[in-house]
Motif scaffolding. Sequence first.
Motif, PDB file in Angstrom:
ATOM      1  N   GLY A 150       0.791  -1.221   0.000  1.00 13.30           N
ATOM      2  CA  GLY A 150       0.000   0.000   0.000  1.00 13.30           C
ATOM      3  C   GLY A 150       0.827   1.277   0.000  1.00 13.30           C
ATOM      4  N   ARG A 151       2.139   1.159  -0.220  1.00 17.21           N
ATOM      5  CA  ARG A 151       3.039   2.316  -0.158  1.00 17.21           C
ATOM      6  C   ARG A 151       3.658   2.613  -1.517  1.00 17.21           C
ATOM      7  N   LYS A 152       4.436   3.678  -1.561  1.00 15.90           N
ATOM      8  CA  LYS A 152       5.265   4.007  -2.709  1.00 15.90           C
ATOM      9  C   LYS A 152       6.697   3.536  -2.437  1.00 15.90           C
ATOM     10  N   PRO A 153       7.501   3.332  -3.482  1.00 17.90           N
ATOM     11  CA  PRO A 153       8.864   2.810  -3.272  1.00 17.90           C
ATOM     12  C   PRO A 153       9.737   3.766  -2.462  1.00 17.90           C
ATOM     13  N   ILE A 154      10.640   3.181  -1.690  1.00 23.60           N
ATOM     14  CA  ILE A 154      11.696   3.912  -1.011  1.00 23.60           C
ATOM     15  C   ILE A 154      13.016   3.205  -1.295  1.00 23.60           C
ATOM     16  N   VAL A 155      14.109   3.926  -1.126  1.00 21.53           N
ATOM     17  CA  VAL A 155      15.438   3.338  -1.304  1.00 21.53           C
ATOM     18  C   VAL A 155      16.029   3.042   0.066  1.00 21.53           C
ATOM     19  N   ILE A 156      16.492   1.804   0.237  1.00 21.52           N
ATOM     20  CA  ILE A 156      17.196   1.418   1.453  1.00 21.52           C
ATOM     21  C   ILE A 156      18.642   1.127   1.085  1.00 21.52           C
ATOM     22  N   MET A 157      19.566   1.849   1.712  1.00 19.93           N
ATOM     23  CA  MET A 157      20.991   1.666   1.468  1.00 19.93           C
ATOM     24  C   MET A 157      21.633   1.023   2.698  1.00 19.93           C
ATOM     25  N   GLY A 158      22.526   0.086   2.456  1.00 17.04           N
ATOM     26  CA  GLY A 158      23.203  -0.585   3.563  1.00 17.04           C
ATOM     27  C   GLY A 158      24.708  -0.478   3.423  1.00 17.04           C
ATOM     28  N   LEU A 159      25.360   0.028   4.465  1.00 18.39           N
ATOM     29  CA  LEU A 159      26.804   0.243   4.443  1.00 18.39           C
ATOM     30  C   LEU A 159      27.503  -0.851   5.233  1.00 18.39           C
ATOM     31  N   SER A 160      28.452  -1.534   4.598  1.00 17.19           N
ATOM     32  CA  SER A 160      29.221  -2.549   5.320  1.00 17.19           C
ATOM     33  C   SER A 160      30.234  -1.867   6.218  1.00 17.19           C
ATOM     34  N   ASP A 161      30.470  -2.453   7.385  1.00 16.75           N
ATOM     35  CA  ASP A 161      31.409  -1.845   8.326  1.00 16.75           C
ATOM     36  C   ASP A 161      32.838  -2.022   7.826  1.00 16.75           C
ATOM     37  N   LYS A 162      33.628  -0.970   7.976  1.00 17.60           N
ATOM     38  CA  LYS A 162      35.011  -0.971   7.495  1.00 17.60           C
ATOM     39  C   LYS A 162      35.996  -1.039   8.667  1.00 17.60           C
ATOM     40  N   SER A 163      37.195  -1.508   8.381  1.00 12.47           N
ATOM     41  CA  SER A 163      38.239  -1.504   9.400  1.00 12.47           C
ATOM     42  C   SER A 163      38.608  -0.065   9.747  1.00 12.47           C
ATOM     43  N   SER A 164      39.207   0.128  10.907  1.00 14.15           N
ATOM     44  CA  SER A 164      39.556   1.475  11.353  1.00 14.15           C
ATOM     45  C   SER A 164      40.542   2.155  10.405  1.00 14.15           C
ATOM     46  N   ALA A 165      41.446   1.372   9.812  1.00 10.58           N
ATOM     47  CA  ALA A 165      42.423   1.947   8.882  1.00 10.58           C
ATOM     48  C   ALA A 165      41.739   2.513   7.643  1.00 10.58           C
ATOM     49  N   ILE A 166      40.770   1.781   7.116  1.00 10.62           N
ATOM     50  CA  ILE A 166      40.043   2.233   5.929  1.00 10.62           C
ATOM     51  C   ILE A 166      39.187   3.452   6.264  1.00 10.62           C
ATOM     52  N   GLN A 167      38.591   3.441   7.457  1.00  9.02           N
ATOM     53  CA  GLN A 167      37.753   4.569   7.857  1.00  9.02           C
ATOM     54  C   GLN A 167      38.539   5.881   7.864  1.00  9.02           C
ATOM     55  N   LYS A 168      39.794   5.824   8.275  1.00 11.85           N
ATOM     56  CA  LYS A 168      40.596   7.032   8.397  1.00 11.85           C
ATOM     57  C   LYS A 168      40.910   7.671   7.048  1.00 11.85           C
ATOM     58  N   ILE A 169      41.023   6.840   6.012  1.00  6.68           N
ATOM     59  CA  ILE A 169      41.400   7.388   4.709  1.00  6.68           C
ATOM     60  C   ILE A 169      40.208   7.593   3.775  1.00  6.68           C
ATOM     61  N   THR A 170      39.066   7.047   4.142  1.00  9.91           N
ATOM     62  CA  THR A 170      37.892   7.145   3.284  1.00  9.91           C
ATOM     63  C   THR A 170      37.190   8.490   3.476  1.00  9.91           C
ATOM     64  N   LYS A 171      36.985   9.194   2.376  1.00  7.77           N
ATOM     65  CA  LYS A 171      36.286  10.479   2.429  1.00  7.77           C
ATOM     66  C   LYS A 171      34.793  10.310   2.147  1.00  7.77           C
ATOM     67  N   ASP A 172      34.466   9.380   1.252  1.00  9.35           N
ATOM     68  CA  ASP A 172      33.073   9.144   0.892  1.00  9.35           C
ATOM     69  C   ASP A 172      32.734   7.692   1.234  1.00  9.35           C
ATOM     70  N   PHE A 173      32.058   7.483   2.344  1.00 12.55           N
ATOM     71  CA  PHE A 173      31.751   6.134   2.802  1.00 12.55           C
ATOM     72  C   PHE A 173      30.787   5.404   1.867  1.00 12.55           C
ATOM     73  N   LEU A 174      30.018   6.147   1.101  1.00 13.01           N
ATOM     74  CA  LEU A 174      29.005   5.529   0.243  1.00 13.01           C
ATOM     75  C   LEU A 174      29.487   5.360  -1.205  1.00 13.01           C
ATOM     76  N   LYS A 175      30.790   5.450  -1.410  1.00 17.91           N
ATOM     77  CA  LYS A 175      31.342   5.429  -2.759  1.00 17.91           C
ATOM     78  C   LYS A 175      30.950   4.172  -3.542  1.00 17.91           C
ATOM     79  N   LYS A 176      30.902   3.013  -2.881  1.00 17.10           N
ATOM     80  CA  LYS A 176      30.607   1.752  -3.569  1.00 17.10           C
ATOM     81  C   LYS A 176      29.116   1.532  -3.801  1.00 17.10           C
TER      82      LYS A 176
END
Length: 292
Positions: A150-176
């Motif tokens: 009974g609804r209209k579509p929505i987008v659900i995005m899921g982000l996989s957890d990254k290691s701390s080293a990757i988190q420090k250098i990543t500027k755009d977490f949603l790049k993939k």
Amino acid sequence: MNIKNKSLLKTAVLAGTAAYLHLQNTWIQKTEYTIPVKHLAPENEGLKIVQLSDIHLPKEKINLNKLIDMTKAAEPDFIFLTGDQIQGEALFDPTVAEKLFRKLAAIAPTYAITGNHDRHSPMFHIAVDLYKKNGIRLLDDEAISVVAKGRKPIVIMGLSDKSSAIQKITKDFLKKIRLRKDWQGQTRLLLAHRPEHFLKYHTDPEKSADVTFAGHAHGGQIRIPKVGGLFAPGQGRMPQHTEGVYLLPTDPDKKLVVSRGIGGSSFPFRINNRPEMVVVTLTHDTVPEGEE
């Protein structure tokens, strides 16, 4: 006060403290938020999401049957599992996890992401198999467009957890994460385990979510009235994002929902910080946010 009375008082204090700690770690609290979403489709008015975070099987301490009953009673359109469903170094009982996952998926379409504990668990592959077997969709740096009845579509995005080293250098977490052009205009909801990276989840305006759902902070573990949580992983002492609804500084229409979570982890106790089931209702009207 004589020795006997002192002994009775000490026993009473110890018993009271034990009872308090037991309730603080086993008594589930339902927290409800009504969140306005800009350009929400009229058909999606009142769309309801139950968020369950940081269950940490087998260190959940709560009654899982009670959690299932509370989730069912909320009548959600969707259920979000925002990471750390399992404890990193502990072995969980697959039959317990399977029962939980199966019953949640029977209530409403259920979507999950990984947290840091999920990634480090020696039984992670078993958990993934249980998701598939029981109808839970694990979102690993991906997005899907879904429609509730009974609804209209929505987008659900899921982000996989990254290691701390990757988190420090990543500027755009949603790049993939890839969004299709024909999804343009649909409300975007993001499952991202770590609230401390809220700003980085909005680096790309084309993927910027209307509402982000996170956990990880465990409510700051020990909560002081009018002060908040005292410590959270990834944020350290006196963390900023431990529970509730936060606004993106550069765009207040963008919200972050942080769950205090359900289970225990490395720290053995929750203090003034009960396990939490979050219920979010979306509206296109501007209403105050907060608990009922």
